[in-house]
Write a protein that holds these residues in place. Sequence first.
Motif, PDB file in Angstrom:
ATOM      1  N   GLN A  72      -5.296  20.057 -42.818  1.00 47.53           N
ATOM      2  CA  GLN A  72      -3.880  19.793 -43.068  1.00 47.53           C
ATOM      3  C   GLN A  72      -3.034  20.086 -41.830  1.00 47.53           C
ATOM      4  O   GLN A  72      -2.099  19.344 -41.505  1.00 47.53           O
ATOM      5  CB  GLN A  72      -3.391  20.633 -44.251  1.00 47.53           C
ATOM      6  N   ILE A  73      -3.357  21.155 -41.141  1.00 42.84           N
ATOM      7  CA  ILE A  73      -2.590  21.534 -39.951  1.00 42.84           C
ATOM      8  C   ILE A  73      -2.858  20.565 -38.810  1.00 42.84           C
ATOM      9  O   ILE A  73      -1.956  20.208 -38.049  1.00 42.84           O
ATOM     10  CB  ILE A  73      -2.926  22.972 -39.533  1.00 42.84           C
ATOM     11  N   GLY A  74      -4.097  20.122 -38.694  1.00 45.80           N
ATOM     12  CA  GLY A  74      -4.451  19.140 -37.686  1.00 45.80           C
ATOM     13  C   GLY A  74      -4.138  19.606 -36.275  1.00 45.80           C
ATOM     14  O   GLY A  74      -4.477  20.729 -35.884  1.00 45.80           O
ATOM     15  N   ALA A  75      -3.440  18.737 -35.532  1.00 43.88           N
ATOM     16  CA  ALA A  75      -3.134  19.016 -34.130  1.00 43.88           C
ATOM     17  C   ALA A  75      -1.714  19.534 -33.943  1.00 43.88           C
ATOM     18  O   ALA A  75      -1.125  19.364 -32.869  1.00 43.88           O
ATOM     19  CB  ALA A  75      -3.352  17.767 -33.292  1.00 43.88           C
ATOM     20  N   ALA A  76      -1.164  20.161 -34.974  1.00 41.33           N
ATOM     21  CA  ALA A  76       0.195  20.706 -34.852  1.00 41.33           C
ATOM     22  C   ALA A  76       0.270  21.637 -33.644  1.00 41.33           C
ATOM     23  O   ALA A  76      -0.591  22.495 -33.469  1.00 41.33           O
ATOM     24  CB  ALA A  76       0.564  21.463 -36.119  1.00 41.33           C
ATOM     25  N   PRO A  77       1.282  21.478 -32.791  1.00 40.30           N
ATOM     26  CA  PRO A  77       1.360  22.302 -31.566  1.00 40.30           C
ATOM     27  C   PRO A  77       1.323  23.796 -31.832  1.00 40.30           C
ATOM     28  O   PRO A  77       0.732  24.559 -31.059  1.00 40.30           O
ATOM     29  CB  PRO A  77       2.693  21.860 -30.949  1.00 40.30           C
ATOM     30  N   TRP A  78       1.931  24.247 -32.934  1.00 41.06           N
ATOM     31  CA  TRP A  78       1.997  25.685 -33.190  1.00 41.06           C
ATOM     32  C   TRP A  78       0.630  26.286 -33.459  1.00 41.06           C
ATOM     33  O   TRP A  78       0.425  27.485 -33.262  1.00 41.06           O
ATOM     34  CB  TRP A  78       2.950  25.980 -34.343  1.00 41.06           C
ATOM     35  N   ALA A  79      -0.328  25.463 -33.888  1.00 41.45           N
ATOM     36  CA  ALA A  79      -1.655  25.972 -34.218  1.00 41.45           C
ATOM     37  C   ALA A  79      -2.378  26.517 -32.992  1.00 41.45           C
ATOM     38  O   ALA A  79      -3.305  27.325 -33.122  1.00 41.45           O
ATOM     39  CB  ALA A  79      -2.500  24.874 -34.860  1.00 41.45           C
ATOM     40  N   LYS A  80      -1.955  26.109 -31.794  1.00 40.08           N
ATOM     41  CA  LYS A  80      -2.592  26.593 -30.571  1.00 40.08           C
ATOM     42  C   LYS A  80      -2.123  27.997 -30.200  1.00 40.08           C
ATOM     43  O   LYS A  80      -2.776  28.682 -29.414  1.00 40.08           O
ATOM     44  CB  LYS A  80      -2.283  25.639 -29.416  1.00 40.08           C
ATOM     45  N   ASN A  81      -0.993  28.415 -30.769  1.00 44.06           N
ATOM     46  CA  ASN A  81      -0.373  29.663 -30.318  1.00 44.06           C
ATOM     47  C   ASN A  81      -0.278  30.753 -31.370  1.00 44.06           C
ATOM     48  O   ASN A  81      -0.142  31.930 -31.034  1.00 44.06           O
ATOM     49  CB  ASN A  81       1.038  29.372 -29.803  1.00 44.06           C
ATOM     50  N   ILE A  82      -0.335  30.387 -32.631  1.00 46.65           N
ATOM     51  CA  ILE A  82      -0.160  31.408 -33.661  1.00 46.65           C
ATOM     52  C   ILE A  82      -1.361  32.350 -33.648  1.00 46.65           C
ATOM     53  O   ILE A  82      -2.491  31.940 -33.411  1.00 46.65           O
ATOM     54  CB  ILE A  82       0.051  30.772 -35.052  1.00 46.65           C
ATOM     55  N   SER A  83      -1.095  33.632 -33.899  1.00 41.88           N
ATOM     56  CA  SER A  83      -2.160  34.626 -33.747  1.00 41.88           C
ATOM     57  C   SER A  83      -2.400  35.446 -35.000  1.00 41.88           C
ATOM     58  O   SER A  83      -3.473  35.418 -35.591  1.00 41.88           O
ATOM     59  CB  SER A  83      -1.826  35.557 -32.570  1.00 41.88           C
ATOM     60  N   GLY A  84      -1.390  36.228 -35.443  1.00 38.92           N
ATOM     61  CA  GLY A  84      -1.659  37.238 -36.439  1.00 38.92           C
ATOM     62  C   GLY A  84      -2.642  38.237 -35.854  1.00 38.92           C
ATOM     63  O   GLY A  84      -2.780  38.364 -34.642  1.00 38.92           O
ATOM     64  N   GLU A  85      -3.339  38.934 -36.730  1.00 35.17           N
ATOM     65  CA  GLU A  85      -4.391  39.828 -36.257  1.00 35.17           C
ATOM     66  C   GLU A  85      -5.690  39.075 -36.056  1.00 35.17           C
ATOM     67  O   GLU A  85      -6.437  39.339 -35.118  1.00 35.17           O
ATOM     68  CB  GLU A  85      -4.613  40.971 -37.248  1.00 35.17           C
ATOM     69  N   TYR A  86      -5.970  38.161 -36.966  1.00 39.94           N
ATOM     70  CA  TYR A  86      -7.243  37.449 -36.921  1.00 39.94           C
ATOM     71  C   TYR A  86      -7.117  35.987 -37.353  1.00 39.94           C
ATOM     72  O   TYR A  86      -7.937  35.153 -36.995  1.00 39.94           O
ATOM     73  CB  TYR A  86      -8.271  38.134 -37.821  1.00 39.94           C
ATOM     74  N   SER A  87      -6.065  35.636 -38.090  1.00 41.47           N
ATOM     75  CA  SER A  87      -5.982  34.304 -38.688  1.00 41.47           C
ATOM     76  C   SER A  87      -5.920  33.190 -37.659  1.00 41.47           C
ATOM     77  O   SER A  87      -6.531  32.126 -37.838  1.00 41.47           O
ATOM     78  CB  SER A  87      -4.768  34.222 -39.620  1.00 41.47           C
ATOM     79  N   GLY A  88      -5.180  33.391 -36.568  1.00 43.07           N
ATOM     80  CA  GLY A  88      -5.099  32.364 -35.545  1.00 43.07           C
ATOM     81  C   GLY A  88      -6.454  32.087 -34.913  1.00 43.07           C
ATOM     82  O   GLY A  88      -6.829  30.927 -34.677  1.00 43.07           O
ATOM     83  N   ASP A  89      -7.213  33.128 -34.639  1.00 46.44           N
ATOM     84  CA  ASP A  89      -8.551  32.948 -34.058  1.00 46.44           C
ATOM     85  C   ASP A  89      -9.472  32.229 -35.034  1.00 46.44           C
ATOM     86  O   ASP A  89     -10.271  31.361 -34.640  1.00 46.44           O
ATOM     87  CB  ASP A  89      -9.145  34.301 -33.680  1.00 46.44           C
ATOM     88  N   MET A  90      -9.376  32.567 -36.318  1.00 44.35           N
ATOM     89  CA  MET A  90     -10.206  31.890 -37.316  1.00 44.35           C
ATOM     90  C   MET A  90      -9.838  30.413 -37.424  1.00 44.35           C
ATOM     91  O   MET A  90     -10.703  29.547 -37.565  1.00 44.35           O
ATOM     92  CB  MET A  90     -10.048  32.565 -38.675  1.00 44.35           C
ATOM     93  N   LEU A  91      -8.542  30.120 -37.372  1.00 47.57           N
ATOM     94  CA  LEU A  91      -8.079  28.745 -37.460  1.00 47.57           C
ATOM     95  C   LEU A  91      -8.679  27.887 -36.356  1.00 47.57           C
ATOM     96  O   LEU A  91      -9.052  26.726 -36.575  1.00 47.57           O
ATOM     97  CB  LEU A  91      -6.548  28.712 -37.377  1.00 47.57           C
ATOM     98  N   ARG A  92      -8.791  28.470 -35.173  1.00 48.57           N
ATOM     99  CA  ARG A  92      -9.244  27.696 -34.021  1.00 48.57           C
ATOM    100  C   ARG A  92     -10.764  27.702 -33.840  1.00 48.57           C
ATOM    101  O   ARG A  92     -11.290  27.056 -32.935  1.00 48.57           O
ATOM    102  CB  ARG A  92      -8.551  28.224 -32.759  1.00 48.57           C
ATOM    103  N   MET A  93     -11.486  28.414 -34.692  1.00 48.70           N
ATOM    104  CA  MET A  93     -12.949  28.373 -34.672  1.00 48.70           C
ATOM    105  C   MET A  93     -13.443  27.227 -35.533  1.00 48.70           C
ATOM    106  O   MET A  93     -12.820  26.876 -36.543  1.00 48.70           O
ATOM    107  CB  MET A  93     -13.541  29.689 -35.195  1.00 48.70           C
ATOM    108  N   SER A  94     -14.546  26.661 -35.167  1.00 52.97           N
ATOM    109  CA  SER A  94     -15.146  25.629 -36.007  1.00 52.97           C
ATOM    110  C   SER A  94     -15.703  26.264 -37.273  1.00 52.97           C
ATOM    111  O   SER A  94     -16.022  27.463 -37.297  1.00 52.97           O
ATOM    112  CB  SER A  94     -16.264  24.911 -35.252  1.00 52.97           C
ATOM    113  N   ASP A  95     -15.839  25.445 -38.305  1.00 49.27           N
ATOM    114  CA  ASP A  95     -16.396  25.955 -39.556  1.00 49.27           C
ATOM    115  C   ASP A  95     -17.815  26.476 -39.337  1.00 49.27           C
ATOM    116  O   ASP A  95     -18.192  27.529 -39.870  1.00 49.27           O
ATOM    117  CB  ASP A  95     -16.396  24.848 -40.612  1.00 49.27           C
ATOM    118  N   ALA A  96     -18.583  25.753 -38.517  1.00 49.83           N
ATOM    119  CA  ALA A  96     -19.965  26.171 -38.272  1.00 49.83           C
ATOM    120  C   ALA A  96     -20.017  27.524 -37.580  1.00 49.83           C
ATOM    121  O   ALA A  96     -20.813  28.400 -37.952  1.00 49.83           O
ATOM    122  CB  ALA A  96     -20.675  25.109 -37.427  1.00 49.83           C
ATOM    123  N   ASP A  97     -19.166  27.731 -36.575  1.00 46.03           N
ATOM    124  CA  ASP A  97     -19.166  29.006 -35.864  1.00 46.03           C
ATOM    125  C   ASP A  97     -18.666  30.134 -36.755  1.00 46.03           C
ATOM    126  O   ASP A  97     -19.171  31.267 -36.689  1.00 46.03           O
ATOM    127  CB  ASP A  97     -18.297  28.918 -34.612  1.00 46.03           C
TER     128      ASP A  97
END
Length: 431
Positions: free
Chosen positions: A286-311
Amino acid sequence: MAGWKGRSLLVAVLVCSGLPVAAAELCTVSAYGDGQGNLVVLGAPAAAPATGQRYLMLDGRRGATGDANAPVSCSGNVVSFRSLAGATQRWQRLPTRDTETTFSSAGTKLVGQLIEPVGPADPKRPLVVLVHGSERTMAVAAIYQRMLVAQGISAFAYQKRGTGDSEGEYTQNFELLADDAAAALAKARELAAGRFGRAGYFGGSQGGWIAPLAATRSQADFVAIGFGLVVSPIEEDREQLFDEARRMQLDATAMKQVGQLSDATAQLMRTHFNEGFEALAKVRTQIGAAPWAKNISGEYSGDMLRMSDADLRRIGRARFDNLELIWDYDAEAALRRLKLPLLWVLAEQDRAAPIAATRSILSRLRASGQPIDTYLFPDTDHGMVEFRTDAEGNRVSTRITDGYLRLLADWIKQDVHGSYGRSRRLSEMKK
């Protein structure tokens, strides 16, 4: 995080890596003063490229004695202090009684140190155990410990399990760490027998979760907390996400997606990566290539968002859930069990541990009759530090805010009076 990424103030102040300066340039790690209430603590050697020793003044100024504009220098265990007007004073070292010790907690040997002011035994002097933050390094606590002692308090600090000379494995399990803190208080009471009155805890950052829990299982008379939270680690991540989203000025659709991201990653955390992969994959789509997805962090959620499902399926738990953290920890329940005086000091602009929910919970507990003093320092970030913003918009810490170190000591001594920098005491407890 106040909890697990190790942004603790103690690390920032006390780290002692890098090239050592010549021994002749170093003075004893101790507090120094002018006899009129002005104090400075000299700590570990400064990390390269700085030279000299780390210092912390009672008003919060800090740095290295080798800095060109440092107001303090030291030679022969005498500090030379240069005032803003250019006058130089000589400050003497304040003698202390230092006792090295070991104690046992959950079958593990831990190493600690009691520091007391010298002089006649004072059966009314407060005794405080310093409860560490989330740092992985040895929690020496020399700066805070000695600053409190210089203000008339006996202080006990210990090397947390798995660090320094303490045995055991490093962990962030609040239950086990609270047992360690309770054992530390029992040892401190034993060592200082006949030379103290009330005894309790001071916890910074993650210590805000551990110290109150330790107080429920020990002979504590008070708890003081700096820049800690009364929400769970999962809730902390969520607050950070929304704090970042508001600063990015995201629209309503994006804000909803941020909430869905938080829900999905929370499910992964609370089930220890047994559930939540499909929900996160859906949010990621749903988020797709939204620009904010590259920068949002939180404690762990941003890193999880940017990881592949397999990883995430392959190494997610090893990366994010390997410290035995209690993700749904009910910090408010622990506070409700306490009937002793509690001090909570908040940093108004805390990005590592946003304070909105914590402030609301403390207010509710205070209104219910619990003896909670809450102070708010404006224009401060995690660690009670003031900051400047650089050209890229990043915060650069400058000093501990004036009044914070005095407030801690005066509150512990039950001698709160006057103003403490620009702090504001929040609403009074209902009578």
